[in-house]
Design a protein around this motif. Structure first.
Motif: not given
Length: 1014
Positions: A61-71
């Motif tokens: 996953t891209t960093g953006n997807k990963r970050d969104k998942a955590v949020i």
């Protein structure tokens, strides 16, 4: 399709990838994907040795997807939706790892002060993100009733968030938490000494836990304190009383991305040995057998840091590095670099080791056993897990042995074998983006493994050379590794193919151990020698290099390219700026080399130096620099009147002989009137503990006499007493003697005779020498009495004894006129004087010059040779009329030889003379009481007394009293004589009370014998 996986030794977890059965081909495809997934996480099949798979593919996953998942997970947690995969504390922790700014308000809503694990994760994440709105919460936690690790983490988070005046107030509050003895470091004018902090850490013991975190947080805004604090951490042992502070600092440094401090603890923990197996171990503690876990729960536990704890920190360090790498964080190389720089070959290099194991294999067909030797090799530094992970996570020659917590060699590779450099490190793609860190490793590392790795990365990235700056090149060329020097040389040739580099690089070329580099440096200079003739920086750096070969080259260069005076002044100034720095390493040879350059090539520039600069050198605490200042002062030829008196006094007290000589030169340059004003100072120099000052002061005394001739006699009487007392400083007597006999010789005539004789009789040779000189010049021997001459003749000074003996030889009448005192010469201390006296009296005295008292005085001496001479003279000049007097006087002598001599007169003067016998009673008792000596004299005395006792009863009563006293303690050899004498006396005079009993003893043949018993 079902599967199982898990840690070896533990129950396996089960799972299923398909709900319904599938074909074998489809199952194998699914299995291959699953196996690849698990292997990337570090799993391995039974019998395999897992390697760290650090160089993983980019995240799916891209960093953006990963970050969104955590949020998304955080928001779900706020809505009280439970995550099936991760606990909430882990989700919060992950947000902090990713530095998600938008996560801060969400984390604040999730705080639960009753859940310490979640609370810890929230504080850590907020501290990393740096959210300003969280300060109130953090301050509440830091001041609250929470465990110290929670409160200290909150303090660390605040230090990372606060700014401006709030930050200043916070730091002031932190200082208030420190003991007064530590707060002192902030008031020191000359910086913060690491030695002081080390001493503080070592003395405070468990107190380190209370002040270590505040001191660390303060050091983050004070570069000097940070340097001292980091070095002082080395003294904190990994043991009970200290480990709590180590654990907290490790985790706080990790949170704050403080790679350098973090690396200190990674290395410290890796080198330390666990003090026990685990918390579940049992030991005797306070005389009780029990689990260590109970002790660990105490506030002041005597136990800390188990082997299990060490493994935990090792895993945590690797996880931190791995997550940084997987997240493509630029912090990975920063952390890895700091860790690698902690290791060096000298202090951490382990020798390669081999572990051999023998396997016995049974062959059922032949029913025999065969042996197989399996060797496991361990290379240098192999116990440093984090170091090997960074360098060799993707290596084919090393693998991690989890059971032994060590990296081992993979066969057929063995330590020392040639290995073609390759990219074996973890996260190579990140290193390809980190030229700054690679250059830092190349210029700072003292570990060959690390430099080899950095060289490989550097040479695999051609663009890295663009990052190299002048100071980098100089550091590369000065590196102790020849391979690193070669890299520096290659970059220099590439960058400066058509231009001349800075002086710093040329000096570094000169200092390289590579011949080609030194030749290239000389080539650069030959291309434009005039520019370097007046290049103060270039010349200064060569002079300060402490390299004799470079000094020799520079000398030859300057001989043909003499610099301007202004250049010389700049060189001198730059040199002084460097060497006057505290703790700069200096030695005499180095200072001498600098002095030679100044004298030979920069002499014209010395006049351009300010007086204040020279004075500062003279007042410097380092004696070598004082000496250099003294030399510059002498070369500057500054009038003495312009030198402050404080400078002169300081120079005179310096340990540098050059500085002291400069002070004496200044005094020599003073006018007569000014010199007289410093008369007391000059006189004190004559008595200085330092020989060079005493000797130099003599010239000043000479000038004083020229200015004030009348002071000569005063000076003589001032210095004369120094020779008659024990010298306070080595060779002080010698220097004062030289002063008196050379500079003050004309005034010695004023020393009176009595003082001269006193000097001759002194215990000290310098005084005796001076006394002899005065005798020969100013005191006629003819005017001295025999007593005075005898004293001189017994002087320790041979020349003086010879002088008096010569005088006696030429003046025999002198000693004959004063025989009573002259005879005392024979009892002198010195043997040569006694022998002279014996010959003098033998050859020049006749019977008329001798008398009994003179003979007896010789015999009364305690010296054997004098007694022998006395006996010789009595025998030679014996007169019968004096025999009684000899007997009476010599019988009182304690020496057995004199008693024997006196016993020779007994028959002639004590026989048939009751009065004489009575007077000699004490003599007989003394003589007969001697043990194991004087046997002949005793026999003579006993025989005489025996005979005299039988003459009459009156004699018998006197003599029996002596025999009764002596018989009880007499030796066996003498006892028979007493028995015989007493038996005869008893028989003749039965009424005389003798200690003798005669009893009848029965014998055979009807005869009677007498048994005698004392």
């Amino acid at each position: 399709m079902n599967f199982r996986y898990g840690r070896r030794g533990a129950a396996l977890k089960e799972g299923s990838k398909t709900v319904f059965p599938v074909s074998k081909t489809e199952a194998e495809k699914i299995f291959a994907v699953l196996e690849d997934e698990k292997r990337k996480k570090g799993y391995a099949a039974t019998g395999e040795n897992p390697a760290f798979q650090a160089e993983i593919a980019a995240p799916k996953t891209t960093g953006n997807k990963r970050d969104k998942a955590v949020i998304k997970d955080l928001k779900a947690a706020i809505n009280e939706e439970e995550n099936e995969t991760w606990p909430l504390s882990r989700i919060v922790w992950r947000a902090g790892e990713l530095n998600l700014k938008e996560a801060a308000p969400l984390v604040l809503k999730l705080i639960d002060k009753t859940d310490l694990l979640l609370l810890y994760s929230c504080i850590r994440t907020i501290g990393r993100i740096g959210d300003q709105k969280s300060t109130t919460f953090l301050q509440e936690i830091a001041a609250g009733n929470f465990p110290s690790y929670i409160r200290n983490l909150a303090l660390a988070a605040l230090s990372n968030i606060l700014e401006g005046k709030e930050q200043e107030a916070f730091l002031k509050e932190l200082r208030g938490k420190l003991p007064e003895s530590i707060n002192m470091v902030f008031t020191l004018e000359n910086g913060i000494p690491e030695v002081y902090l080390k001493d503080v850490f070592s003395r405070f013991g468990t107190g380190v836990n209370e002040f270590a975190v505040p001191l660390y947080l303060l050091s983050r805004s004070n570069e000097q304190l940070k340097t001292a604090f980091t070095k002082a951490l080395d003294v904190i042992p990994v043991k009970a009383g200290y480990f709590r502070a180590i654990r907290q600092l490790y985790k706080i440094a990790e949170m704050l991305d403080d790679a350098d401090t973090y690396a200190v603890f990674v290395k410290k923990i890796e080198k330390a040995q666990g003090t026990f197996s685990s918390a579940d171990s049992y030991e005797y503690i306070d005389k009780n057998w029990g689990p260590i876990r109970n002790e660990l729960q105490k506030e002041n536990s005597t136990k800390a840091f188990s082997k299990k704890t060490k493994q935990y920190f090792g895993r945590r360090t690797l996880r931190t590095l791995r997550k940084l790498g997987e997240d493509e964080s630029l912090s990975y190389t920063k952390f890895a670099t700091s860790i690698l720089l902690r290791y060096d070959d000298e202090g951490d290099g382990e020798k390669p080791a081999k572990e051999s194991k023998i396997n016995y294999n049974y062959n059922s067909a032949t029913r025999t056993y065969s042996t197989e030797v399996i060797n496991n090799w361990f290379d240098t530094h192999s116990s440093y897990i984090s170091m090997y992970y960074i360098l060799y996570a993707n290596s084919t020659r090393y693998r991690f042995n989890k059971a032994k917590q060590v990296w081992e060699c993979v066969a057929p590779y063995e330590p020392g074998k040639v290995f073609e450099p390759s990219r074996e490190e973890a996260f190579a793609r990140l290193w390809n983006k980190a030229p700054e860190d690679i250059v830092r490793l190349l210029t700072k590392s003292n570990c060959e493994r690390v430099t080899d790795f950095a060289l490989t990365v550097f040479r695999n990235n051609a663009s890295f050379s663009d990052y190299i700056q002048t100071h980098h090149l100089a550091d590369l060329l000065r590196n102790k590794s020849v391979k690193v020097q070669q890299l520096g040389l290659d970059v220099v040739k590439e960058k400066f193919a058509n231009t001349i580099p800075d002086a710093e690089i040329i000096v570094a070329l000169f200092m390289s151990t590579i011949k080609e580099a030194r030749e290239l440096g000389q080539q650069f200079i030959r291309s434009n020698p005039a520019a370097f003739a007046d290049d103060a920086v270039f010349q200064t750096m060569l002079i300060l290099s402490m390299d004799k070969e470079l000094h020799d080259w520079l000398e030859n260069f300057l001989k043909s390219h003499l610099p301007k005076a202004s250049t010389g002044a700049e060189v001198i100034q730059k040199i002084l700026d460097v060497i006057c720095v505290k703790d700069y390493k200096l030695d005499e040879a180095y200072i001498q080399a600098i002095s030679s350059f100044i004298t030979d090539f920069y002499n014209p520039a010395i006049g351009l130096l300010s007086n204040e600069m020279v004075f500062d050198l003279l007042l410097h605490p380092n004696i070598l620099i004082q000496g250099l200042g003294g030399k510059l002062l002498a070369l500057k030829k500054l009038p003495a009147e312009q030198v402050p008196e404080k400078i002169i006094f300081t120079l005179l007290q310096s340990e540098s002989i050059i500085a002291r000589a400069a002070a004496v030169d200044l005094l020599n340059n003073l006018g007569s009137a000014q010199l007289l004003e410093k008369k007391n100072l000059i006189l004190s120099l004559c008595l200085s503990p330092l020989a060079d000052l005493r000797q130099s002061a003599q010239k000043l005394i000479e000038r004083l006499l020229q200015a004030e001739p009348s002071s000569g006699a005063e000076l003589v009487h001032l210095f004369l007493p120094v020779l008659t007392v024990k010298e306070k400083h080595e060779e002080l007597h010698k220097d004062i003697f030289n002063l008196l006999t050379q500079k003050l010789e004309a005034f010695l005539q004023y020393i009176e005779k009595k003082k001269t004789l006193s000097l001759c009789a002194s215990r000290y040779s310098a005084a005796q020498e001076l006394g002899l000189l005065l005798l020969q010049k100013y005191v006629p021997l003819s005017g001295l009495s025999v007593s005075e001459l005898n004293t001189l003749a017994d002087s320790p000074l041979l020349k003086l004894r010879e002088l008096i003996r010569a005088h006696y030889t030429g003046n025999i009448a002198l000693i004959k006129n004063d025989r009573k005192n002259a005879i005392l010469l024979a009892d002198a201390t010195w043997e040569d004087t006694r022998r002279f006296a014996f010959d003098l009296f033998r050859n020049n005295f006749t019977a008329n010059e001798w008398d009994v008292n003179m003979f007896v005085s010789l015999c009364d001496s305690i010296k054997e040779d004098v007694q022998a001479f006395g006996r010789e003279m009595i025998s030679k000049w014996f007169e019968k009329d004096n025999g009684f007097e000899y007997l009476m006087k010599l019988s009182q002598h304690p020496d057995s030889r004199m008693q024997l001599f006196a016993s020779g007169f007994l028959d002639n003067y004590a026989k048939s003379n009751y009065e004489m016998l009575e007077k000699l009673g004490g003599f007989f008792v003394t003589l007969l009481s001697q043990i194991n000596k004087g046997h002949t004299a005793k026999v003579r005395a006993i025989n005489l007394l025996h005979t005299e006792a039988l003459e009459n009863e009156k004699n018998a009563l006197l003599i029996v009293s002596i025999f009764n006293r002596m018989s009880a303690s007499a030796a066996i050899t003498d006892k028979a004589l007493y028995i015989k004498a007493l038996t005869d006396i008893r028989k003749k005079y039965p009424s005389v009370d003798a200690v003798l009993h005669i009893k009848d003893t029965p014998v055979y043949q009807k005869e009677k014998a007498h048994a005698v018993q004392l």
